[in-house]
Design an enzyme around this catalytic site. Structure first.
Site, PDB file in Angstrom:
ATOM      1  N   HIS A  55      41.409  42.606  69.237  1.00 10.45           N
ATOM      2  CA  HIS A  55      42.695  42.843  68.553  1.00 10.45           C
ATOM      3  C   HIS A  55      42.596  44.052  67.627  1.00 10.45           C
ATOM      4  O   HIS A  55      42.070  43.967  66.526  1.00 10.45           O
ATOM      5  CB  HIS A  55      43.117  41.604  67.752  1.00 10.45           C
ATOM      6  CG  HIS A  55      44.501  41.697  67.194  1.00 10.45           C
ATOM      7  ND1 HIS A  55      45.487  40.777  67.480  1.00 10.45           N
ATOM      8  CD2 HIS A  55      45.084  42.611  66.373  1.00 10.45           C
ATOM      9  CE1 HIS A  55      46.598  41.117  66.859  1.00 10.45           C
ATOM     10  NE2 HIS A  55      46.383  42.230  66.174  1.00 10.45           N
ATOM     11  N   HIS A  57      44.872  47.928  66.572  1.00 11.91           N
ATOM     12  CA  HIS A  57      46.074  48.766  66.730  1.00 11.91           C
ATOM     13  C   HIS A  57      45.606  50.216  66.824  1.00 11.91           C
ATOM     14  O   HIS A  57      45.337  50.853  65.797  1.00 11.91           O
ATOM     15  CB  HIS A  57      47.021  48.572  65.541  1.00 11.91           C
ATOM     16  CG  HIS A  57      47.587  47.182  65.447  1.00 11.91           C
ATOM     17  ND1 HIS A  57      48.873  46.883  65.825  1.00 11.91           N
ATOM     18  CD2 HIS A  57      47.032  46.005  65.057  1.00 11.91           C
ATOM     19  CE1 HIS A  57      49.098  45.580  65.655  1.00 11.91           C
ATOM     20  NE2 HIS A  57      47.984  45.028  65.180  1.00 11.91           N
ATOM     21  N   GLN A 150      56.761  45.799  66.921  1.00 10.79           N
ATOM     22  CA  GLN A 150      56.468  45.675  65.486  1.00 10.79           C
ATOM     23  C   GLN A 150      57.691  45.331  64.639  1.00 10.79           C
ATOM     24  O   GLN A 150      57.618  44.529  63.727  1.00 10.79           O
ATOM     25  CB  GLN A 150      55.845  46.979  64.968  1.00 10.79           C
ATOM     26  CG  GLN A 150      55.611  47.037  63.468  1.00 10.79           C
ATOM     27  CD  GLN A 150      54.534  46.097  62.996  1.00 10.79           C
ATOM     28  OE1 GLN A 150      53.357  46.375  63.122  1.00 10.79           O
ATOM     29  NE2 GLN A 150      54.934  44.940  62.455  1.00 10.79           N
ATOM     30  N   HIS A 208      51.602  38.427  68.064  1.00  4.21           N
ATOM     31  CA  HIS A 208      51.366  38.262  66.634  1.00  4.21           C
ATOM     32  C   HIS A 208      52.202  37.043  66.250  1.00  4.21           C
ATOM     33  O   HIS A 208      53.425  37.058  66.411  1.00  4.21           O
ATOM     34  CB  HIS A 208      51.872  39.481  65.865  1.00  4.21           C
ATOM     35  CG  HIS A 208      50.946  40.657  65.902  1.00  4.21           C
ATOM     36  ND1 HIS A 208      50.595  41.292  67.056  1.00  4.21           N
ATOM     37  CD2 HIS A 208      50.292  41.307  64.890  1.00  4.21           C
ATOM     38  CE1 HIS A 208      49.761  42.283  66.764  1.00  4.21           C
ATOM     39  NE2 HIS A 208      49.559  42.320  65.464  1.00  4.21           N
ATOM     40  N   GLU A 211      52.066  35.252  61.159  1.00  2.00           N
ATOM     41  CA  GLU A 211      51.214  36.023  60.238  1.00  2.00           C
ATOM     42  C   GLU A 211      51.908  36.075  58.881  1.00  2.00           C
ATOM     43  O   GLU A 211      52.512  37.062  58.476  1.00  2.00           O
ATOM     44  CB  GLU A 211      50.958  37.439  60.761  1.00  2.00           C
ATOM     45  CG  GLU A 211      49.870  38.149  59.942  1.00  2.00           C
ATOM     46  CD  GLU A 211      49.662  39.603  60.323  1.00  2.00           C
ATOM     47  OE1 GLU A 211      50.477  40.160  61.077  1.00  2.00           O
ATOM     48  OE2 GLU A 211      48.674  40.181  59.830  1.00  2.00           O
ATOM     49  N   ASP A 307      41.637  44.310  63.831  1.00  7.47           N
ATOM     50  CA  ASP A 307      43.061  44.518  63.564  1.00  7.47           C
ATOM     51  C   ASP A 307      43.360  45.975  63.225  1.00  7.47           C
ATOM     52  O   ASP A 307      44.195  46.598  63.869  1.00  7.47           O
ATOM     53  CB  ASP A 307      43.576  43.577  62.471  1.00  7.47           C
ATOM     54  CG  ASP A 307      45.086  43.319  62.547  1.00  7.47           C
ATOM     55  OD1 ASP A 307      45.700  43.639  63.577  1.00  7.47           O
ATOM     56  OD2 ASP A 307      45.646  42.785  61.572  1.00  7.47           O
ATOM     57  N   TRP A 313      47.607  48.954  56.836  1.00  8.79           N
ATOM     58  CA  TRP A 313      47.302  47.551  56.567  1.00  8.79           C
ATOM     59  C   TRP A 313      45.884  47.356  56.047  1.00  8.79           C
ATOM     60  O   TRP A 313      45.564  46.347  55.455  1.00  8.79           O
ATOM     61  CB  TRP A 313      47.512  46.706  57.831  1.00  8.79           C
ATOM     62  CG  TRP A 313      48.938  46.653  58.241  1.00  8.79           C
ATOM     63  CD1 TRP A 313      49.891  45.784  57.780  1.00  8.79           C
ATOM     64  CD2 TRP A 313      49.609  47.510  59.173  1.00  8.79           C
ATOM     65  NE1 TRP A 313      51.100  46.056  58.375  1.00  8.79           N
ATOM     66  CE2 TRP A 313      50.952  47.100  59.232  1.00  8.79           C
ATOM     67  CE3 TRP A 313      49.205  48.593  59.975  1.00  8.79           C
ATOM     68  CZ2 TRP A 313      51.899  47.722  60.058  1.00  8.79           C
ATOM     69  CZ3 TRP A 313      50.134  49.210  60.787  1.00  8.79           C
ATOM     70  CH2 TRP A 313      51.470  48.777  60.819  1.00  8.79           C
TER      71      TRP A 313
HETATM   72  N1  17E Z   1      51.408  44.818  62.275  1.00 11.00           N
HETATM   73  C1  17E Z   1      51.545  43.519  61.947  1.00 11.00           C
HETATM   74  O1  17E Z   1      52.650  42.974  62.087  1.00 11.00           O
HETATM   75  N2  17E Z   1      50.502  42.835  61.489  1.00 11.00           N
HETATM   76  C2  17E Z   1      49.323  43.413  61.359  1.00 11.00           C
HETATM   77  N3  17E Z   1      48.298  42.704  60.875  1.00 11.00           N
HETATM   78  C3  17E Z   1      49.172  44.771  61.687  1.00 11.00           C
HETATM   79  C4  17E Z   1      50.238  45.451  62.150  1.00 11.00           C
HETATM   80  C5  17E Z   1      47.863  45.441  61.522  1.00 11.00           C
HETATM   81 FE   FE2 Z   2      47.626  42.880  64.529  1.00 10.03          FE
END
Ligand code: 17E
Ligand code: FE2
Length: 419
Positions: A55, A57, A150, A208, A211, A307, A313
């Site tokens: 995982h 980006h 996103q 995702h 989170e 990540d 982030w």
């Molecule tokens: N975008 C998101 O929604 N959550 C994350 N942890 C990252 C990007 C890195």
């Molecule tokens: Fe992520």
């Protein structure tokens, strides 16, 4: 005659030679009597299947501070900051940064990478760029791309169409972000849309999911339900699921039973979620991670990802997969002997299951000759020492070599091994 022999490697406390022929592992034996066209000594260090990044980006990597730093440290300021940077993306910009990180990966023995790529961009600039990078680096690193909306699959203008376009262009996996849709109903619907697209385009799913520290965020149950009803199991991955760490035990216990039935994969990102989550807490402050240890104890497949490397982030990082493993030991309290070992598996064999590549992965005769030598005695020692990967073999070729650090104290060599 072998193309390559790596001699004096350590596998499960035994001394072994590894013989490579025609890009495959042809022999593993205490001592191979024949010669190799090239021979390398592992000097008693551990041999391992390569690390896997399950995982990351790649489109956002190496943008930390552009155009500003994430001062609050929250997920949400990260998303806002990325939206600003996204406006100036170009093909060359994305290709340069992604290539740079993938080269760091290969150099450190990470030979399989699953990357999310943001599809909430009317030009799909990052999608196009990462499809090119996947191709140009294919002899060095095996890259899978996840179409990741996103800013929301149903909340961003034409979110579904853009994601679908990415799939038609060749992106490998369907993503989603249900907890970030504008309403709970849209979140639940977005999970259904993701499963519909996965069926239509015959792709796995990696969303995702949940989170957030909000214990009301319950999209994991939607994913588990769809996986059970459609019998998809291992083709489904729930990434992050940090809200699972905030659910009350009665609900978590019931959910765990459903997850055992669903047999989906989990990816935790301990470096990033230990820092992003818990930001609205004063004290006691939550750890903001999913229930890694309990999922593992329940026999579910859990892998660990980085990540982010140097982006809005998470501004640190190098892509070395022993770092998330090391953080998991601490933040998930995986400190027992078998638990530390399990954290190593979470960045190797478990991650291979998440990526659906088990059939062509592993340090065994007949498998592709992709393996690494780590400056450690065993998995435990590798995590303890955050050990260097000293040799990387990909497709039967030595592609990277690192000289392990040598230290002297008052003129005498210092070894960090136990004896
Ligand atoms: N975008 C998101 O929604 N959550 C994350 N942890 C990252 C990007 C890195
Ligand atoms: Fe992520």
């Amino acid at each position: 005659m072998y193309d390559l022999i790596v001699r004096r490697a350590r596998i499960a406390d035994e001394r072994c030679d590894i013989g490579v022929q025609g890009g495959r592992i042809a022999a593993i034996a205490p001592e191979i009597p024949e010669a190799g066209a090239r021979e390398v000594s592992a000097e008693g260090r551990m041999a391992s299947a390569p690390f896997i990044e399950s995982h990351i980006h790649l489109d956002t990597t190496l943008t930390a501070g552009e155009p500003k730093w994430n001062e609050s440290g929250t997920l949400f300021e990260g998303i806002e900051t990325w939206a600003l940077r996204k406006a100036s993306l170009t093909r060359e910009d994305v290709m340069r940064r992604a290539t740079r990180l993938l080269r760091w990966h290969a150099a450190q023995g990470v030979l399989h990478v699953r990357s999310h790529v943001d599809t909430t961009d009317p030009n799909l600039t990052a999608v196009k760029a990462l499809l090119e990078v996947r191709e140009t680096l294919k002899d060095l690193v095996d890259v899978q791309l996840v179409a990741f909306p996103q800013e929301g699959l149903l909340s961003y203008p034409n979110g579904v169409e853009l994601l679908e376009e990415a799939l038609r262009m060749g992106v490998d996996v369907v993503g989603a972000i249900p907890h970030y849709e504008l309403t709970r109903d849209l979140g639940a619907e977005s999970v259904k849309v993701a499963f519909r697209l996965a069926a239509q385009y015959d792709r796995p799913i990696d969303a995702h999911c949940d989170e957030t520290d909000d214990p009301q965020s319950r999209f994991l149950e939607e994913m588990a339900a769809e996986a059970i009803r459609q019998g998809l199991g291992s083709r489904v991955t729930a990434s992050h699921t940090t809200a699972f760490g905030s659910y009350d035990d009665a609900y978590a216990f019931k959910l765990m039973g459903f997850l055992r039935r669903a047999q989906i994969n989990f990816v935790a990102n301990p470096l990033v979620n230990i820092t992003l989550q818990g930001r609205m807490d004063t004290y006691p402050k939550r750890r903001g991670l999913t229930r890694v240890k309990e999922l593992w104890q329940n026999g579910l497949n859990v892998s660990l990802g980085y990540d982010d490397v140097m982006d809005p982030w998470y501004s640190l990082g190098t892509g070395n997969m022993l770092q998330p493993a090391h953080m998991a030991v601490h933040a998930c309290q995986m400190t027992g002997r078998s638990e530390v070992m399990a954290c190593y598996d979470m960045v190797t064999t478990n991650a291979a299951r998440t990526l659906g590549i088990e059939e062509r992965y592993g340090l065994a005769v007949g498998q592709p000759a992709d393996f690494i030598i780590v400056d450690a005695e065993d998995k435990w020692d590798a995590i303890r020492r955050l050990a260097a990967t000293t040799l990387v073999v990909k497709g039967g070729r030595v592609v990277a070599e690192t000289t392990a650090a040598r230290t002297t104290l008052l003129g005498e060599a210092v070894s960090f091994s136990r004896e």
